[in-house]
Design a protein around this motif. Sequence first.
Motif, PDB file in Angstrom:
ATOM      1  N   ASP A   1      -7.394   0.130  -2.181  1.00 59.74           N
ATOM      2  CA  ASP A   1      -6.962   0.859  -0.987  1.00 59.74           C
ATOM      3  C   ASP A   1      -5.868   1.870  -1.333  1.00 59.74           C
ATOM      4  N   GLU A   2      -5.038   1.515  -2.298  1.00 61.50           N
ATOM      5  CA  GLU A   2      -3.977   2.421  -2.717  1.00 61.50           C
ATOM      6  C   GLU A   2      -4.556   3.706  -3.298  1.00 61.50           C
TER       7      GLU A   2
ATOM      8  N   SER B   1       1.417   5.570  -0.618  1.00 62.33           N
ATOM      9  CA  SER B   1       0.699   6.834  -0.574  1.00 62.33           C
ATOM     10  C   SER B   1       0.951   7.612  -1.845  1.00 62.33           C
TER      11      SER B   1
ATOM     12  N   LYS C   1       0.856  -1.176   0.000  1.00 63.26           N
ATOM     13  CA  LYS C   1       0.000   0.000   0.000  1.00 63.26           C
ATOM     14  C   LYS C   1       0.896   1.231   0.000  1.00 63.26           C
TER      15      LYS C   1
ATOM     16  N   GLU D   1      -5.829   5.837  -0.434  1.00 64.97           N
ATOM     17  CA  GLU D   1      -4.702   6.478   0.270  1.00 64.97           C
ATOM     18  C   GLU D   1      -4.143   7.641  -0.531  1.00 64.97           C
TER      19      GLU D   1
ATOM     20  N   GLU E   1      -6.396  10.614  -0.285  1.00 63.99           N
ATOM     21  CA  GLU E   1      -6.252  11.293   1.001  1.00 63.99           C
ATOM     22  C   GLU E   1      -4.970  12.119   1.020  1.00 63.99           C
TER      23      GLU E   1
END
Length: 521
Positions: free
Chosen positions: A219-220, A30, A28, A223, A226
């Motif tokens: 999910d990546e 950011s 994962k 992230e 965000e």
Amino acid sequence: MDVAYLQLTKCLFNFNSTHHHPLSVLSKVSISNPRDYEHNARRSLRPRARNMCLASSSDTLVSGKSSSPTVASKKDHEFEEEEDLKSWMHTNGLPPCKVVLKDRKAYDSRHLHIHYVAASEDLQAGDTVFCVPNSLVVTLERVLGNETIAELLTTNKLSELACLALYLMYEKKQGKESVWYPYIRELDRQRGRGQLAVESPLLWSESELDYLTGSPVKDEVLERAEGIRREYSELDTVWFMAGSLFQQYPFDIPTEAFSFEIFKQAFVAVQSCVVHLQNVSLARRFALVPLGPPLLTYRSNSKAMLTAVDGGVQLVVDRSYLAGQSIVVWCGPQPNSKLLINYGFVDDDNPYDRVMVEAALNTEDPQYQEKRLVAQRNGRLTIQTFQVKVGKERETVLDMLPYMRLGYVSDPLEMESVISSQGPVCPVSPCMEYAVLDQLATYFTERLAGYLTTLSEDEALLAECDIDPKKRVATQLLRCEKKILSRCLEATVDLINQLPDLSLSPCPSTKMKTNLVSLNM
């Protein structure tokens, strides 16, 4: 235990194999250029607020959803835009080149055709097809007016992408008065869409992100989104610190001039076309080149790259082209997960594709500290990420086994032997080997079960003609991931089948799995 021990040449830690290429990449990740974000944006000045920048339906660099009319009625207008863009580049110093801009139909009839760079004549490998002068290249050195400030901001506050996006948003507000108007209009036309005319998943709806269920990419994406929001919160600080921006746009505080959604759109548009130049200063390493991507087509097996030369950025092709063929360039050693997030496409023949497997020693293990030291001595971490590269699945499984075996050591005498071992050869029982391989097989099986569809169902879906473009590219990604994981499972089962028949000499009933290594995506 009466079972004879096997001497395996690739047990506890043998790191001399040619397939081992350690990279500190987690499953994962950011934002593309991670920073330590501090939520401390200051507003020491409060000039009058400006209205949020509103764009026309065809604009997307700083706009929301597009509702562009069909392309058919725009053909003549598109030709005029192409001529405007080309004449603008030539007016600003672009020398004669060997490329033209052509149209490719968008999947969605509501969107305009996307442009792409094609050969204007027959080309040979080694030909220089264009050299864009620095007067047409946007870098942080140009944006912020000071190389030191550029390096300071991008080291402590924002990514280069955020700074470039902020600059283009300000320029777009100037309309036709901006020197970059023709280029910004072209970015608006492209709408951050890659060569398949699909936007980055960063701009997908929640229901569209469900196409990626089962993949760590989902999910990546969340992230990364965000991370973009954290960068948005820092825009005002950057605006005040960057003297050139403050002087040029004195009444336009970023978060009052642009909503987060507009910034996100601009960020993704810049992300889809930024070029990472080599052998230049930090303030020039990320550049926007008008004839670069997304007008150029990315291909994983290309060797052609945009390179910085004295006075500009040039492209030398690596293959022959017939007049009219699309020009392709290398996108770097990026896996399909990054290609999809950054550029909105997946390369089925990507030799750099990979999936990640994260393994971790059990911190509750009474022998955790000893095992941690053994792992560190052999170049491994207590939380270790293994890259399963396409075509190297069996090699990666073998590379994981020494780390996995360490988790199964429970006898203090065995642990002492491991600690004092000086070579790559160590004793491994068939029972331990079976337990390790069984855990791996279970992991790969469960990970494949986490997808909503099977490989065969993906193949059937991709054979359809009218599939939604975003669903198509998401399915391509999932298919690539599943192929890698399936080959890992096959390699693991094959290794299990090579073990002695344990039914003839069953393993003792012990708590072998008490301290095993945990596995995650």
